[in-house]
Design an enzyme around this catalytic site. Structure first.
Site, PDB file in Angstrom:
ATOM      1  N   TYR A  27     -39.641 103.682  16.556  1.00 16.56           N
ATOM      2  CA  TYR A  27     -40.347 103.319  17.798  1.00 16.56           C
ATOM      3  C   TYR A  27     -40.727 104.600  18.555  1.00 16.56           C
ATOM      4  CZ  TYR A  27     -41.534 101.490  22.371  1.00 16.56           C
ATOM      5  OH  TYR A  27     -42.209 101.206  23.542  1.00 16.56           O
ATOM      6  N   ALA A  39     -52.401  90.827  26.434  1.00 17.91           N
ATOM      7  CA  ALA A  39     -52.344  90.324  27.817  1.00 17.91           C
ATOM      8  C   ALA A  39     -51.669  88.960  27.919  1.00 17.91           C
ATOM      9  CB  ALA A  39     -53.761  90.274  28.398  1.00 17.91           C
ATOM     10  N   ARG A  59     -50.937  84.981  20.490  1.00 22.28           N
ATOM     11  CA  ARG A  59     -50.478  83.620  20.802  1.00 22.28           C
ATOM     12  C   ARG A  59     -51.579  82.878  21.554  1.00 22.28           C
ATOM     13  NH1 ARG A  59     -44.833  85.344  23.383  1.00 22.28           N
ATOM     14  NH2 ARG A  59     -46.119  87.152  23.892  1.00 22.28           N
TER      15      ARG A  59
END
Ligand code: NDP
Ligand code: 8X3
Length: 253
Positions: free
Chosen positions: A153, A10, A35
């Site tokens: 991917y 998020a 982060r």
């Protein structure tokens, strides 16, 4: 009693937009990402602007011990999770299989498949205990089709497609809903991450057409999450109007 949503990844893009949408509608939120500073910023923004409780948890979904440490020992008043949005994910690189970078493959497999599994393994038993809950997996049009150089991917998103169907069957006796949301091109940090910080190359992806916005996907997720209890949205494929498939575009360059 306010509902609780857990959204992985998020700190940016779709996950952040989903967090905003759920915050606007009064959910209590558990948000995650690697982060720390960004995660705290998003957390403060949501609690200050919308007056909701937010629990930010900084960890890497690829590391099972971290997933268990943070999600396996949630405070009691955060355990009744109504909605899990398995969003954390990424593409790294765009190259032929024969020239592929093994580390890129591992990052995608570990995040998009194993991370989703680790998180679901910890959270679904909590939902089973309550006899209710909703898992929303972020797949992709790349989980429905493949395209040149998208090999690994696409394979990870095909895995999300299969896992979403499998989870739906396994969780069926427990009354838990499972939805897969499959977007086409959404302009987020996705391409900057895929091209390892090459902003010019990332910008080029979205030239000549109007891509989806993260908010468009957040609206669809919220729609799926707010259906009456007897309704399950199984699978939603959402594309920009100018994109009819991974290789089919109406670009005005
Ligand atoms: P962004 O790069 O903007 O956001 C990705 C989010 O995932 C970030 O919050 C990032 O947080 C988090 N994340 C990535 N790796 C990890 C990890 N190992 N542990 C914890 N969190 C992680 O991309 P999008 O918002 O576009 O992507 C969200 C999802 O949507 C992904 O699953 C993607 O595959 C899917 N998707 C995207 C499309 C697009 O065109 N953008 C189209 C179809 C599907 P942090 O870096 O802080 O850890
Ligand atoms: C992201 C969409 O087409 O770039 O999942 O793979 S695509």
């Amino acid at each position: 009693m306010k509902k609780i949503a857990l959204i992985t990844g998020a700190t940016a893009g779709i996950g952040e937009a989903v967090a905003v949408k759920f915050a606007q509608t009064g959910y209590r939120l558990i948000i995650t990402g690697r982060r720390k500073e960004l995660l705290e910023q998003v957390s403060h923004h949501l609690s200050d602007k919308y007056g909701i409780d937010v629990l930010p948890l900084c960890f890497d979904v690829r590391v099972q011990s971290q997933v268990e440490k943070y999600l396996g020992q949630l405070p009691t008043d955060w355990q009744d999770i109504d909605v899990l949005v398995n969003n954390a994910g990424l593409a790294v690189g765009l190259s032929s299989l024969q020239e592929g970078v093994v580390d890129d493959w591992e990052r995608m497999i570990d995040t998009n498949i194993k991370g989703l599994l680790y998180v679901s393994r910890v959270i679904t038993p909590l939902m089973i205990k309550r006899g209710k809950g909703h898992v929303i997996n972020i797949g992709s049009i790349a989980g429905k089709e493949v395209y040149p150089n998208g090999n690994v991917y696409c394979a990870t998103k095909h895995a999300v497609n299969a896992l979403s169907a499998g989870m739906r069957m396994d969780l069926l006796p427990h009354g838990i809903r499972v939805t897969q949301i499959c977007p086409g091109a959404v302009e987020t940090e996705f391409s900057v991450v895929r091209f390892k910080g090459d902003q010019q190359r990332a910008d080029d992806v979205y030239k000549g057409f109007e891509p989806l916005r993260a908010q468009d996907i957040a609206e669809a997720i919220y729609f799926a999450a707010t259906q009456p209890p007897h309704v399950n949205i199984n699978d939603l494929v959402i594309m920009p109007t100018a994109q009819a498939g991974t290789m089919v575009w109406n670009k005005k360059l």
